[in-house]
Design an enzyme around this catalytic site. Structure first.
Site, PDB file in Angstrom:
ATOM      1  CD  GLU A   1       6.221  -0.059  -2.444  1.00 55.22           C
ATOM      2  OE1 GLU A   1       5.814   1.101  -2.606  1.00 55.22           O
ATOM      3  OE2 GLU A   1       7.343  -0.452  -2.856  1.00 55.22           O
TER       4      GLU A   1
ATOM      5  CG  ASP B   1       8.522   6.633  -2.359  1.00 58.03           C
ATOM      6  OD1 ASP B   1       9.708   6.521  -2.018  1.00 58.03           O
ATOM      7  OD2 ASP B   1       8.023   6.002  -3.301  1.00 58.03           O
TER       8      ASP B   1
ATOM      9  CD  GLU C   1      10.815   6.522  -7.498  1.00 58.82           C
ATOM     10  OE1 GLU C   1       9.718   5.952  -7.630  1.00 58.82           O
ATOM     11  OE2 GLU C   1      11.598   6.285  -6.543  1.00 58.82           O
TER      12      GLU C   1
END
Length: 692
Positions: free
Chosen positions: A299, A378, A406
């Site tokens: 990333e 993820d 998250e």
């Protein structure tokens, strides 16, 4: 003697949420049940043992309103609690614990009844004695008998918390306030609060903490310099009292950004020398420094790929700098193509970690661990276990879990993750035949590796209750307990947290246990169905947006159209991802008829009329679960409301407010998801419920 409570501000000492599972309330049993609480004997003058003794003194005083004798007065008491390494115990006591302490390894401990109602807590390390002290207080608080010896050893060497805290005080994916450690690009912290945090971690066996974000920005890059190390050393000093070592996340490009070198090539001698000097400098300030946590070539973070090198080259260069000091490199495997063309169905983000790292198996230094996310994507509410577990046999590895919610409600929703983590740890990779569980891979035991462990991306901030939602504390507690012993049952961990945090009232225990144990499946029901994820708003990842990531660069697709939904990851017709598993898992996932319902759309693209093993069609399953998910939240809210006279008003009101939010959000999720798939498929709900 002084206890940690003596140093705590009175405003926080009385806050039930702040105390979490270390409540300072009287217990229901009499002190006579535990006669050894009269006095505590230990060799004073060593930091962690002194901490353990202080915790015992404080815990006993809170539980029974008695002050244990210490020092010379303790040695003449009729019953005593002996604490320490075997060599420091009186000969008669050491003789009685010797058979048990021989069964202990690492930071384990033995709790052994000895003569005349006395008790010994012994370990090979001071940290082991501290963990034994917390175990004893857990027994006392739950009113459990203590007639037989207890022998415990951690199953994982590293039991680690990862903070994604930034120097400006923000927390990436943080939902409980600001950082405990930083403000305004400086290391600023309340030492009382940090010490209280350290004791929460130690009470569940956590021994390591990475104190800054894996996405290392400009200021945090400087943490390895003299400008920041003195303050970080003071932070490390507070954690040291509780047996917790600190790690730093580092920027792979630091030699360029800080050292003004022309390159960060891991095979360049000048780069190696720069990191050698950096490691020497860190250990001068922090002698027990744990090592580096690294996110590289992921990333847009810098890494060895820039120089035509691979992950082993990069990790081994850092490992060489740390090895003289006993430090470790923890290298994250979250590496994938984040500039993917959504029209290309051959590229598969799920394959990436396995494809990157299995060719390097056996090339990493002995003091390198690969940190592997639990799933190939993820931290979704449902995805399969990463095939890297079982795919690597000659490399130290550790499991990465996400405690911070998250993708599971961001601590506004109740989503108790221990059942999910337990499924992951118990998953059989079949790498060495039956019984090759993820827990055994991560610990290093399966392949005889030198290092292993479990890391959790933490859910803590400076909110008064630490985690934003009182119930989210259960995920932090359960993480520590599973990291220590992955064989613990979900029911055991849940019962401990509920009773330690909210007391023994039968109605409260039953209601809260039911809420927690159903919450993960409930969240899954009203959000993403059958193993497809990412139906969230881009960026902040909160709230429903079915196509939010569907045409993006991130490789997070569900491929829903008017005919069907799901990702074909089979070897026969898809991306071949199923081939990364050992048999029989490979065939289990490859075959449409045997693939578990809950993962069907992760592995297969099917029509909406496809019948699940449950007998329902895919589209009816979507409708039914989204309606039942909302109904489950309504039940949670109703059950909790009925406890108003049994739970302290502050916590009860705060949880009520969170449950109100969760219900509103669950309704939105239900209506958005059901409407989307009704309009895509044109197939009505068999039960005729309202779909907009």
């Amino acid at each position: 003697m002084k206890t940690t409570q003596d140093h705590r501000a009175s405003t926080t000492a009385v806050n039930r949420d702040y105390a979490a599972w270390l409540q300072a309330t009287p217990v229901a049993v009499d002190a006579e049940t535990y006669p050894f609480t009269q006095a505590i004997v230990w060799r004073a003058g060593t930091r962690v043992l002194d901490t353990a003794a202080a915790e015992l003194c404080q815990g006993i005083e809170e539980a029974f309103a008695i002050e244990p004798k210490v020092g010379e007065a303790a040695r003449t008491a009729p019953c005593r609690l002996y604490l320490g390494l075997v060599r420091d115990l009186p000969d008669s006591v050491a003789h009685q614990v010797s058979a048990y302490i021989q069964q202990v390894h690492g930071d384990g401990y033995a709790i052994v009844p000895v003569e005349n109602g006395s008790l010994a807590i012994a370990g090979h390390t001071e940290a082991g004695c501290l963990y034994g002290a917390f175990h004893l207080m857990r027994i006392i608080r739950m009113g459990q008998p203590l007639a037989e010896p207890i022998v415990q050893s951690p199953q994982n060497e590293l039991r680690m918390i990862n903070h994604w805290d930034n120097a400006d005080g923000s927390i990436e994916r943080g939902y409980a306030g600001k950082s405990l450690f930083y403000r305004s690009n400086t290391v600023q912290f309340d030492p009382v609060r940090v010490r209280d945090y350290a004791r929460l971690l130690a009470s569940v066996g956590i021994n390591s903490i990475a104190v800054n974000n894996v996405n290392v920005h400009r200021v945090e890059t400087q943490f390895v310099t003299d400008a920041y190390l003195p303050s970080l050393a003071r932070l490390a000093d507070l954690f040291r009292d509780y047996g917790v070592r600190i790690f730093l996340s580092v920027n792979f490009a630091s030699p360029v950004e800080l050292g003004h070198l022309a390159t960060a090539d891991p095979l360049d001698p000048e780069v190696q020398a720069w990191w050698n000097a950096a490691a020497d400098r860190i250990y001068r300030y922090i002698p027990d420094f744990g090592g580096f946590l690294v996110k590289a070539d992921s990333e847009f973070r810098p890494g060895p790929f820039t120089y035509g090198r691979d992950h082993a080259d990069g990790a081994n260069m850092l490992a060489q700098s740390l090895k003289p000091h006993g430090g470790l490199v923890i290298w994250r495997c979250f590496v994938y193509n984040c500039l993917q063309d959504w029209r290309d169905r051959k590229t598969d983000r799920a394959r990436a970690a396995f494809d990157h790292f299995t060719p390097l198996d056996g090339r990493f230094a002995d003091n390198v661990l690969l940190q592997i996310k639990n799933g190939p994507m993820d931290f979704q509410v449902r995805e399969p276990v990463s095939p890297l577990f079982g795919g690597l046999s000659r490399t130290n590895q550790m499991l990465e879990l996400q405690i911070t919610q998250e993708y599971t409600g961001q601590q506004k929703h109740v989503c108790y993750l221990i059942p999910q983590w337990k499924e992951i740890l118990d998953f059989d990779t079949h790498a060495c035949g039956q019984g090759s569980t993820v827990a055994r891979c991560a610990s290093g035991e399966l392949f005889g590796r030198a290092h292993g462990g479990i890391a959790g991306v933490v859910n803590v901030g400076d909110d008064p209750n630490w985690t934003g939602h009182s119930f989210a504390q259960a995920n932090l507690y359960g993480f520590g307990r599973l990291a220590w012993d992955p064989s613990l049952s979900v029911e055991t961990i849940t019962a401990e947290w509920v009773r330690l945090t909210y007391g023994d009232d039968c109605d409260v225990v039953k209601a809260l246990t039911d809420i927690l144990l159903t919450s993960w499946r409930t969240y899954e029901d009203y959000t993403a169905p059958l193993g497809v994820g990412w139906m969230v708003n881009p960026g902040h990842h909160y709230g429903p947006n079915v196509d939010g990531y569907e045409y993006s660069k991130w490789g997070t697709y569900h491929f829903a159209d008017c005919y069907g939904i799901g990702v074909d990851r089979t070897m026969a017709t898809g991306t071949g991802y199923t081939g990364q598993y050992h048999e029989p898992n490979r065939s289990l996932y490859e075959n449409l008829e045997t693939c578990p319902d809950e993962l069907l759309l992760f592995f297969h693209h099917v029509p909406y009329t496809h019948r699940l093993q449950s007998g329902k069609t895919v589209i009816q399953h979507i409708y039914d679960t989204h309606f039942s998910g909302v109904e489950a939240v309504e039940r949670m809210r109703r059950v909790w409301a009925e406890l108003a006279d049994k739970v302290d008003p502050e916590r009860h009101h705060a949880v009520c407010a969170r449950l109100d939010t969760q219900l509103q959000d669950a309704i939105e999720w239900r209506d958005v998801i059901n409407t989307y798939f009704y309009r895509k498929s044109g197939i009505p709900d068999e039960q005729g419920r309202t779909i907009f």
